[in-house]
Design a protein around this motif. Structure first.
Motif, PDB file in Angstrom:
ATOM      1  N   LYS A  83       0.073  -0.379  -6.054  1.00 21.05           N
ATOM      2  CA  LYS A  83       0.286   0.000  -4.655  1.00 21.05           C
ATOM      3  C   LYS A  83       1.535   0.853  -4.485  1.00 21.05           C
ATOM      4  O   LYS A  83       1.529   1.792  -3.704  1.00 21.05           O
ATOM      5  N   ALA A  84       2.592   0.566  -5.200  1.00 21.07           N
ATOM      6  CA  ALA A  84       3.849   1.291  -5.038  1.00 21.07           C
ATOM      7  C   ALA A  84       3.742   2.747  -5.486  1.00 21.07           C
ATOM      8  O   ALA A  84       4.301   3.639  -4.855  1.00 21.07           O
ATOM      9  N   SER A  85       3.015   3.010  -6.547  1.00 21.55           N
ATOM     10  CA  SER A  85       2.928   4.379  -7.065  1.00 21.55           C
ATOM     11  C   SER A  85       1.917   5.225  -6.318  1.00 21.55           C
ATOM     12  O   SER A  85       1.864   6.431  -6.492  1.00 21.55           O
ATOM     13  N   SER A  86       1.104   4.607  -5.466  1.00 20.86           N
ATOM     14  CA  SER A  86       0.083   5.375  -4.754  1.00 20.86           C
ATOM     15  C   SER A  86       0.594   5.967  -3.451  1.00 20.86           C
ATOM     16  O   SER A  86      -0.064   6.793  -2.852  1.00 20.86           O
ATOM     17  N   ASP A  87       1.790   5.556  -2.982  1.00 19.72           N
ATOM     18  CA  ASP A  87       2.346   6.032  -1.709  1.00 19.72           C
ATOM     19  C   ASP A  87       1.366   5.861  -0.566  1.00 19.72           C
ATOM     20  O   ASP A  87       1.292   6.687   0.338  1.00 19.72           O
ATOM     21  N   GLY A  88       0.567   4.815  -0.604  1.00 19.21           N
ATOM     22  CA  GLY A  88      -0.393   4.549   0.458  1.00 19.21           C
ATOM     23  C   GLY A  88      -1.685   5.324   0.332  1.00 19.21           C
ATOM     24  O   GLY A  88      -2.600   5.143   1.114  1.00 19.21           O
ATOM     25  N   ILE A  89      -1.764   6.204  -0.643  1.00 23.25           N
ATOM     26  CA  ILE A  89      -2.977   6.998  -0.843  1.00 23.25           C
ATOM     27  C   ILE A  89      -3.556   6.640  -2.199  1.00 23.25           C
ATOM     28  O   ILE A  89      -2.961   6.920  -3.238  1.00 23.25           O
TER      29      ILE A  89
END
Length: 92
Positions: A29-35
């Motif tokens: 989740k952290a590396s996806s920046d919400g996307i």
């Protein structure tokens, strides 16, 4: 889980089918920046394999991950653990 619509604006069918063999990807989740996109997947496989992977992680690390399943549905670690505990969840 497998009953996503096949057309724009379509209505999902309620077949009550669990598609454990659908394609899925594990994301941090952290590396996806919400996307969540295919480009930032950490691991790919079947939906059941991704659930098993989350279940093997230490409990305090699970919340850092989500599963993206075919049809653009995301499952939290909490949802994955609930699915893993079901009687019909496929054993490895």
């Amino acid at each position: 889980m497998a009953d996503h619509p096949s057309t724009f604006g379509g209505t999902p069918l309620d077949t009550d089918e669990d598609a454990w063999e659908d394609r899925a990807a594990l994301h941090n989740k952290a590396s996806s920046d919400g996307i969540i996109s295919g480009g930032n997947a950490l691991r790919r496989g079947t939906f059941a394999e991704m659930i098993r992977h989350i279940a093997m992680l230490p409990e305090d690390e699970r919340r850092d991950y989500v599963i993206e399943k075919k049809g653009d549905r995301e499952y939290s670690a909490e949802e994955a653990m609930a699915l893993a505990s079901r009687d019909d969840f496929p054993k490895a």
